[in-house]
Design a protein around this motif. Structure first.
Motif, PDB file in Angstrom:
ATOM      1  N   ALA A   1      19.990  13.163   4.550  1.00 55.07           N
ATOM      2  CA  ALA A   1      20.005  14.553   5.007  1.00 55.07           C
ATOM      3  C   ALA A   1      18.598  14.938   5.420  1.00 55.07           C
ATOM      4  O   ALA A   1      17.646  14.708   4.672  1.00 55.07           O
ATOM      5  N   VAL A   2      18.463  15.515   6.608  1.00 57.70           N
ATOM      6  CA  VAL A   2      17.134  15.880   7.101  1.00 57.70           C
ATOM      7  C   VAL A   2      17.292  17.018   8.100  1.00 57.70           C
ATOM      8  O   VAL A   2      18.358  17.194   8.684  1.00 57.70           O
ATOM      9  N   HIS A   3      16.228  17.798   8.302  1.00 58.50           N
ATOM     10  CA  HIS A   3      16.360  18.924   9.225  1.00 58.50           C
ATOM     11  C   HIS A   3      16.322  18.486  10.692  1.00 58.50           C
ATOM     12  O   HIS A   3      17.245  18.721  11.446  1.00 58.50           O
ATOM     13  N   ALA A   4      15.226  17.842  11.112  1.00 60.23           N
ATOM     14  CA  ALA A   4      15.065  17.577  12.546  1.00 60.23           C
ATOM     15  C   ALA A   4      15.335  16.127  12.939  1.00 60.23           C
ATOM     16  O   ALA A   4      15.637  15.852  14.102  1.00 60.23           O
ATOM     17  N   GLY A   5      15.206  15.201  12.006  1.00 60.24           N
ATOM     18  CA  GLY A   5      15.439  13.793  12.325  1.00 60.24           C
ATOM     19  C   GLY A   5      14.533  12.898  11.504  1.00 60.24           C
ATOM     20  O   GLY A   5      13.550  13.372  10.924  1.00 60.24           O
TER      21      GLY A   5
ATOM     22  N   ASP B   1       6.099  16.065   8.486  1.00 55.61           N
ATOM     23  CA  ASP B   1       6.018  16.683   9.813  1.00 55.61           C
ATOM     24  C   ASP B   1       7.157  16.224  10.709  1.00 55.61           C
ATOM     25  O   ASP B   1       7.754  17.020  11.428  1.00 55.61           O
ATOM     26  N   TYR B   2       7.441  14.955  10.648  1.00 56.30           N
ATOM     27  CA  TYR B   2       8.515  14.387  11.482  1.00 56.30           C
ATOM     28  C   TYR B   2       9.867  14.991  11.095  1.00 56.30           C
ATOM     29  O   TYR B   2      10.650  15.399  11.948  1.00 56.30           O
ATOM     30  N   CYS B   3      10.125  15.052   9.788  1.00 59.97           N
ATOM     31  CA  CYS B   3      11.416  15.533   9.293  1.00 59.97           C
ATOM     32  C   CYS B   3      11.621  17.023   9.556  1.00 59.97           C
ATOM     33  O   CYS B   3      12.713  17.467   9.862  1.00 59.97           O
ATOM     34  N   VAL B   4      10.554  17.786   9.383  1.00 57.01           N
ATOM     35  CA  VAL B   4      10.676  19.243   9.457  1.00 57.01           C
ATOM     36  C   VAL B   4      10.580  19.748  10.900  1.00 57.01           C
ATOM     37  O   VAL B   4      11.306  20.650  11.303  1.00 57.01           O
ATOM     38  N   PHE B   5       9.683  19.128  11.683  1.00 58.13           N
ATOM     39  CA  PHE B   5       9.432  19.640  13.042  1.00 58.13           C
ATOM     40  C   PHE B   5       9.985  18.740  14.140  1.00 58.13           C
ATOM     41  O   PHE B   5      10.074  19.140  15.297  1.00 58.13           O
ATOM     42  N   GLY B   6      10.310  17.513  13.808  1.00 57.45           N
ATOM     43  CA  GLY B   6      10.843  16.588  14.805  1.00 57.45           C
ATOM     44  C   GLY B   6       9.803  15.610  15.289  1.00 57.45           C
ATOM     45  O   GLY B   6       8.630  15.686  14.936  1.00 57.45           O
ATOM     46  N   GLU B   7      10.287  14.711  16.102  1.00 57.43           N
ATOM     47  CA  GLU B   7       9.441  13.644  16.623  1.00 57.43           C
ATOM     48  C   GLU B   7       8.376  14.215  17.542  1.00 57.43           C
ATOM     49  O   GLU B   7       8.679  14.935  18.478  1.00 57.43           O
ATOM     50  N   PRO B   8       7.115  13.895  17.290  1.00 56.67           N
ATOM     51  CA  PRO B   8       6.088  14.411  18.195  1.00 56.67           C
ATOM     52  C   PRO B   8       6.263  13.771  19.567  1.00 56.67           C
ATOM     53  O   PRO B   8       6.438  12.566  19.671  1.00 56.67           O
ATOM     54  N   GLY B   9       6.266  14.570  20.591  1.00 54.03           N
ATOM     55  CA  GLY B   9       6.481  14.013  21.928  1.00 54.03           C
ATOM     56  C   GLY B   9       5.503  14.576  22.932  1.00 54.03           C
ATOM     57  O   GLY B   9       4.860  15.598  22.696  1.00 54.03           O
ATOM     58  N   GLU B  10       5.414  13.910  24.041  1.00 53.55           N
ATOM     59  CA  GLU B  10       4.514  14.350  25.104  1.00 53.55           C
ATOM     60  C   GLU B  10       5.165  15.444  25.944  1.00 53.55           C
ATOM     61  O   GLU B  10       4.523  16.359  26.417  1.00 53.55           O
ATOM     62  N   LYS B  11       6.478  15.273  26.091  1.00 53.33           N
ATOM     63  CA  LYS B  11       7.232  16.176  26.953  1.00 53.33           C
ATOM     64  C   LYS B  11       7.140  17.617  26.426  1.00 53.33           C
ATOM     65  O   LYS B  11       7.251  17.860  25.234  1.00 53.33           O
ATOM     66  N   LYS B  12       6.934  18.573  27.322  1.00 59.26           N
ATOM     67  CA  LYS B  12       6.806  19.962  26.882  1.00 59.26           C
ATOM     68  C   LYS B  12       8.025  20.783  27.322  1.00 59.26           C
ATOM     69  O   LYS B  12       8.569  20.586  28.394  1.00 59.26           O
TER      70      LYS B  12
ATOM     71  N   GLU C   1       8.598  19.091  23.099  1.00 56.07           N
ATOM     72  CA  GLU C   1      10.025  18.801  23.002  1.00 56.07           C
ATOM     73  C   GLU C   1      10.186  17.729  21.942  1.00 56.07           C
ATOM     74  O   GLU C   1       9.603  16.669  22.049  1.00 56.07           O
ATOM     75  N   ARG C   2      10.967  18.018  20.914  1.00 55.07           N
ATOM     76  CA  ARG C   2      10.994  17.073  19.803  1.00 55.07           C
ATOM     77  C   ARG C   2      12.422  16.798  19.377  1.00 55.07           C
ATOM     78  O   ARG C   2      12.873  17.283  18.363  1.00 55.07           O
ATOM     79  N   ARG C   3      13.134  16.061  20.168  1.00 49.08           N
ATOM     80  CA  ARG C   3      14.520  15.870  19.770  1.00 49.08           C
ATOM     81  C   ARG C   3      15.107  14.550  20.236  1.00 49.08           C
ATOM     82  O   ARG C   3      16.303  14.374  20.201  1.00 49.08           O
ATOM     83  N   ASP C   4      14.287  13.633  20.662  1.00 48.95           N
ATOM     84  CA  ASP C   4      14.793  12.381  21.218  1.00 48.95           C
ATOM     85  C   ASP C   4      15.032  11.282  20.193  1.00 48.95           C
ATOM     86  O   ASP C   4      15.479  10.209  20.538  1.00 48.95           O
TER      87      ASP C   4
END
Ligand SMILES: [Mn+2]
Length: 387
Positions: free
Chosen positions: A271-275, A290-301, A308-311
């Motif tokens: 179970a995790v919030h963002a991934g 940071d990864y779990c709470v905010f998502g994968e750090p990405g370059e795409k804005k 954008e953190r959802r891939d």
């Protein structure tokens, strides 16, 4: 003396030809052992024995530990009469300066032989919790939909009057438990009541929760840290305004206690919030949080300049099923053994639960688009996936 290690730690034993007897031989591996990286990736307790490592070699191990998100300890037996070039008492300072915090060096032979250690349980590992579980996506203050969903899921409450006040006890005839996937607050009409209910369910051992980005920010606000009040935090603040200090303190304690993620049922479901990536599961570090709470750090804005953190799910190949939220989708979306069940209740979508192990989805439609204007994400289209 008793030392204490995390369950997933890497521990370097040095300065001695012989491994001390208090080490479980099964947990020992060599630096050339191809199993070493697998052990660290899986987060298994690992002792490494190097008699006289070069300083750079120790620093290299520290890096490997960091890359695998596991704590690193250096345990050294030092011979005062025969000062070694590398393993000596001065090394402690040097290692600490380089960021190795856990250094235990001793020249006390008897003390060394009589060392022992205990293991600190990782609070992200709930392997013995086999459920059945009901995972619930981003509630965002939608109290009425939450109670309707609990009802639909078969949760019951009994009321008893103790000293004139009503006490509610929650239970499920199948002994099910709830897992909230974070973002319990903000935007919706009753974040205060949602928190009150989840705290009560948690007190009664009926619910787990992981931290979401909105909960994290609300916690910072409650602690008095400077935060930008936007994205629906203003609603939550006005809802808790005038509530007792005790209530607010209980929320602070609860939110502070929440892990970045949970691994349940022998590692079969997360179970995790963002991934979460497979190599992060069951561990914890700043980076994992940071990864779990905010998502994968990405370059795409995104349009608003935020990353954008959802891939992450697109590349997920892990064995554990991952249930998450954070990104609102019209319909819960399975890809690569992961499912996004944030169906955007607060935006006028629905509040969804995934029953585990049944894999059954149960939802309640939003009563009102409390916070309209947010685009639902269509992963199929975004990733050009076939149906
Ligand atoms: Mn979120």
């Amino acid at each position: 003396m008793q030392l204490s290690f995390e369950e997933d730690a890497l521990i370097l034993i040095t300065g001695t030809e012989h491994l001390p007897e208090w080490i479980q031989k099964n947990d020992v591996t060599g630096i050339e052992d191809p199993k070493l990286s697998g052990r660290l990736e899986k987060g298994l307790l690992t002792f490494l024995h190097l008699v006289r490592p070069a300083f750079d070699e120790i620093m290299k191990l520290a890096k490997i530990a960091k890359r695998n998100f596991v704590p690193f300890h250096v345990l050294g037996k030092v011979d005062r009469n025969n000062p070694d070039k590398v393993i000596n008492l001065k090394m402690r300072k040097k290692l600490r300066r380089q960021g190795v915090k856990n250094v235990y060096l001793t020249d006390d032979k008897k003390g060394w032989d009589n060392l022992s250690y205990s293991l600190k349980k990782k609070h992200t590992r709930m392997l013995d919790e086999h459920g059945p579980l009901d995972f619930i996506g981003d509630v965002h203050g939608c109290y009425d939909e939450l109670t309707a969903l609990l009802n639909k899921l078969g949760y019951l409450a009994s009321e008893t009057i103790i000293n004139g006040s009503i006490h509610k006890r929650y239970f499920h005839p199948q002994k099910r438990k709830l897992v909230f996937l974070g973002d319990m607050v903000d935007r919706g009409p009753a974040s205060d009541k949602v928190m009150e209910l989840i705290l009560e369910l948690n007190n009664q051992n009926m619910a787990y929760a992981v931290l979401g980005n909105h909960d994290e920010k609300f916690l910072r606000y409650l602690k008095g840290n400077p935060v930008t009040v936007n994205s629906g935090l203003e609603e939550t603040i006005s809802q808790v305004e005038g509530k007792s200090e005790e209530f607010k303190n209980n929320i602070i304690c609860f939110l502070k206690s929440l892990p970045s993620h949970y691994v349940f049922d022998n590692g079969n479901v997360v179970a995790v919030h963002a991934g979460i990536r497979e190599d992060m599961q069951g561990k914890d570090s700043r980076e994992i949080k940071d990864y779990c709470v905010f998502g994968e750090p990405g370059e795409k804005k995104k349009y608003d300049g935020l990353p954008e953190r959802r891939d992450w799910g697109r590349n997920y190949r892990g064995k554990a099923k991952v249930v998450y939220g954070h990104t609102p989708v019209k319909e819960p979306f399975w890809v690569n053994n992961s499912i996004d069940i944030d169906s955007g209740c607060v935006f006028g979508g629905k509040l969804t639960a995934l029953r585990y192990p049944e894999n059954e989805l149960i939802s309640v439609n939003s009563f009102d688009p409390y916070y309209p204007g947010v685009d639902f994400v269509d992963f199929r289209k975004e990733w050009n996936l076939q149906d």
